[in-house]
Design a protein around this motif. Structure first.
Motif, PDB file in Angstrom:
ATOM      1  N   ASP A   1     -24.634 128.275 -40.472  1.00 20.41           N
ATOM      2  CA  ASP A   1     -25.937 128.884 -40.747  1.00 20.41           C
ATOM      3  C   ASP A   1     -27.019 127.851 -41.041  1.00 20.41           C
ATOM      4  O   ASP A   1     -28.187 128.083 -40.751  1.00 20.41           O
ATOM      5  CB  ASP A   1     -25.841 129.834 -41.951  1.00 20.41           C
ATOM      6  N   ILE A   2     -26.645 126.741 -41.652  1.00 18.84           N
ATOM      7  CA  ILE A   2     -27.617 125.711 -42.046  1.00 18.84           C
ATOM      8  C   ILE A   2     -27.062 124.338 -41.690  1.00 18.84           C
ATOM      9  O   ILE A   2     -25.937 123.990 -42.074  1.00 18.84           O
ATOM     10  CB  ILE A   2     -27.924 125.762 -43.554  1.00 18.84           C
ATOM     11  N   GLY A   3     -27.869 123.571 -40.962  1.00 18.58           N
ATOM     12  CA  GLY A   3     -27.473 122.229 -40.580  1.00 18.58           C
ATOM     13  C   GLY A   3     -28.119 121.176 -41.460  1.00 18.58           C
ATOM     14  O   GLY A   3     -28.510 121.441 -42.603  1.00 18.58           O
TER      15      GLY A   3
ATOM     16  N   LEU B   1     -30.118 127.891 -57.572  1.00 20.87           N
ATOM     17  CA  LEU B   1     -29.207 127.707 -56.442  1.00 20.87           C
ATOM     18  C   LEU B   1     -29.414 126.294 -55.935  1.00 20.87           C
ATOM     19  O   LEU B   1     -30.542 125.806 -55.854  1.00 20.87           O
ATOM     20  CB  LEU B   1     -29.523 128.726 -55.336  1.00 20.87           C
ATOM     21  N   GLY B   2     -28.313 125.631 -55.586  1.00 18.66           N
ATOM     22  CA  GLY B   2     -28.432 124.300 -55.003  1.00 18.66           C
ATOM     23  C   GLY B   2     -29.043 123.318 -55.972  1.00 18.66           C
ATOM     24  O   GLY B   2     -28.609 123.175 -57.109  1.00 18.66           O
TER      25      GLY B   2
ATOM     26  N   ARG C   1     -28.362 121.084 -49.909  1.00 21.27           N
ATOM     27  CA  ARG C   1     -27.963 122.451 -50.248  1.00 21.27           C
ATOM     28  C   ARG C   1     -29.167 123.407 -50.250  1.00 21.27           C
ATOM     29  O   ARG C   1     -30.242 123.037 -50.721  1.00 21.27           O
ATOM     30  CB  ARG C   1     -27.319 122.484 -51.634  1.00 21.27           C
ATOM     31  N   PRO C   2     -28.985 124.615 -49.756  1.00 20.89           N
ATOM     32  CA  PRO C   2     -30.033 125.631 -49.920  1.00 20.89           C
ATOM     33  C   PRO C   2     -30.357 125.770 -51.413  1.00 20.89           C
ATOM     34  O   PRO C   2     -29.460 125.931 -52.241  1.00 20.89           O
ATOM     35  CB  PRO C   2     -29.407 126.905 -49.354  1.00 20.89           C
TER      36      PRO C   2
ATOM     37  N   VAL D   1     -35.751 124.592 -49.475  1.00 19.71           N
ATOM     38  CA  VAL D   1     -36.123 124.688 -50.884  1.00 19.71           C
ATOM     39  C   VAL D   1     -37.141 125.810 -51.057  1.00 19.71           C
ATOM     40  O   VAL D   1     -38.263 125.731 -50.542  1.00 19.71           O
ATOM     41  CB  VAL D   1     -36.712 123.358 -51.398  1.00 19.71           C
ATOM     42  N   LEU D   2     -36.766 126.847 -51.779  1.00 19.13           N
ATOM     43  CA  LEU D   2     -37.649 127.963 -52.092  1.00 19.13           C
ATOM     44  C   LEU D   2     -37.944 127.956 -53.586  1.00 19.13           C
ATOM     45  O   LEU D   2     -37.161 127.448 -54.386  1.00 19.13           O
ATOM     46  CB  LEU D   2     -37.012 129.300 -51.705  1.00 19.13           C
TER      47      LEU D   2
END
Length: 482
Positions: A323-325, A352-353, A366-367, A388-389
């Motif tokens: 899903d994420i590279g 998270l992350g 990491r997300p 990064v959110l």
């Protein structure tokens, strides 16, 4: 020449219908493992001069080519892309680290669509004649000349063809400068266009750094249009270089877009939209990286988000289940990590992350979801361009709009709400070039695309593309005597 993912890629420039080398080269690294993929010809003023000269020589004949024949040429290029989807997908995944499944199923078919769309739009382009005191007004779109197209690394071929296709359809010739971190599919495109029969010099590709090839290209006096996608600082430099020649610019720049989640939203949909912002390892200019959530539902939203995002699979983008590279380059990876470290150092908290994926090593980040960042801090106002959110809450609609507009950017915004009246009210007040309501990344080439504020200058798509890539001319005719 280089062998990349089982595909032979010529790493010379493409100038005037020929492969051209350079005295210098740069090493293209794969973000998957940071290993060399190819030694690529490194162009500068000499190669730029040659490419602009080739494009200038080819321009008169291409500009006179009928709309029908130009459209046929673009459809032939699209056919070539369709024939090489698998090779293009493998090379681009190796070169920029985006998911192979996305390239196969969406991105490369969209590349072909870009050419087909502008070929077909060209044939319907027009404006009804109109009268002024008995005089007839007739509008034409005249080709402008040589176009300098400078493209980013995050979706190299798709974003290049958003520019190449309308520029060629309009009757212009092109010098394309791809990003040095992901140059390989631009070279493959040149070969596909040549096989499709595009005349020599109509499309040229010069590889190199922005400081060398890019700077020479945007300052060239024979360039008639410049289209650039990238950062605000680079756009400022391009604008300054273009100013002495008064070269028209189209600039699609950074973003710090919000996702507003109101209490009346479908929460499952809102969470899906939020998790989707990790697409392409967060390396998407349109990404809604600021999650603005109604305080009354913030706890439940966060719980569902963490559960959903925690199930994302990070790993090798060549695997269908990933899903994420990785991030594109070591320098960019460190930039992303720097934003997060400074935010955490200033009192923010990672829900998270929050750092590199040490299990994978390399360029895998990491997300991350950051909460409790101080108001006005850089993590809330500057573009990170990674996975990064940030999470913030609001109490009222008025506050939500103020927070959404609280950056210097204005590229896009996303809303999740169950109230159509609220949607109309809020979208009308947002500073953004594109607003999505209960959806994300629905992109129609008929629609205008671009940013507000420091997210860009101009609009492209549909007629807007031809308005930019052409000199629009009005001819006024007096009535003829009978």
């Amino acid at each position: 020449m280089a062998e990349v993912a089982g595909v032979t890629v010529d790493t010379g420039h493409w100038i005037g219908g020929e492969r051209v080398g350079s005295a210098a080269a740069f090493t293209d690294l794969s973000p998957i493992d940071e290993q060399p993929l190819a030694e690529v010809a490194r162009g500068g003023p000499v190669e730029v001069d040659a490419a602009v000269a080739a494009a200038s020589r080819a321009f008169p004949a291409w500009a006179r080519t009928s709309r029908e024949d130009r459209a046929r040429a673009l459809h032939a290029i699209a056919d070539g892309v369709d024939e090489h989807v698998e090779e293009l997908a493998r090379v681009e995944t190796a070169d920029n680290g985006a998911l192979i499944r996305s390239h196969r199923r969406g991105v490369m078919p969209r590349v072909a669509h870009n050419f087909r769309f502008f070929a077909d739009w060209l044939l319907r382009l027009g404006h009804d004649d109109f009268e002024t005191r008995g005089h007839r007004n007739h509008v034409d779109w005249d080709p402008a000349g040589v176009c300098a197209l400078i493209t980013p690394w995050n979706a190299p071929l798709m974003l290049a063809t958003w520019k190449v296709a309308p520029a060629l359809a309009a009757g212009n010739t092109v010098v394309l400068k791809p990003a040095e971190w992901s140059p390989l599919t631009a070279s493959l495109l040149a070969g596909i266009a040549a096989e499709a029969g595009l005349p020599d010099g109509v499309l040229n590709v010069v590889q190199g750094t922005g400081a060398e090839a890019g700077a020479a290209l945007v300052a060239h006096p024979d360039v008639r249009r410049i289209s650039f996608t990238g950062s605000v600082p680079t756009a400022r430099s391009i604008s300054a270089a273009a100013a002495p020649n008064l070269t028209p610019l189209s600039l699609e720049l950074g973003g710090k877009s919000p996702l507003l989640v109101f209490a009346d939203a479908d929460l499952d949909l809102a969470v899906d939209l939020a998790v989707e912002q990790y697409d392409n390892a967060g390396q998407v200019c349109l990404a809604a990286t600021r999650l603005l959530v109604d305080a009354s539902i913030a706890e439940e939203f966060t719980e569902r988000f963490l559960d959903r995002a925690g199930r994302l699979v990070q790993g090798d983008p060549r695997e269908e289940g990933t899903d994420i590279g990785p991030q594109i380059h070591r320098r960019h990876f460190e930039r992303v990590d720097g934003f997060v470290r400074r935010a955490l150092g200033d009192g923010a908290r990672a829900l998270l992350g929050g750092g590199p994926n040490t299990d994978l090593g390399g360029l895998y980040y990491r997300p991350t979801l950051v909460a409790e960042a101080p108001e006005g801090s850089e993590i809330l106002t500057e573009e990170v361009f990674g996975p990064v959110l940030t999470l913030q809450t609001f109490e009222t609609e008025e506050q939500a709009v103020a927070m959404a507009n609280g950056t210097r950017f204005g590229l896009a915004a996303t809303l999740a709400t169950g109230d159509p009246e609220r949607a109309a009210r809020v979208t009308g007040r947002l500073a953004a070039g594109t607003v999505w309501v209960n959806c994300f990344f629905v992109r129609d080439l008929r629609a205008p695309f671009g940013g507000s504020r420091q997210s860009g200058v101009g609009r492209e798509g549909g007629d807007w593309s031809f308005d930019f890539y052409c000199d629009v001319k009005n001819t006024v005719m007096a009535p003829w005597e009978k």
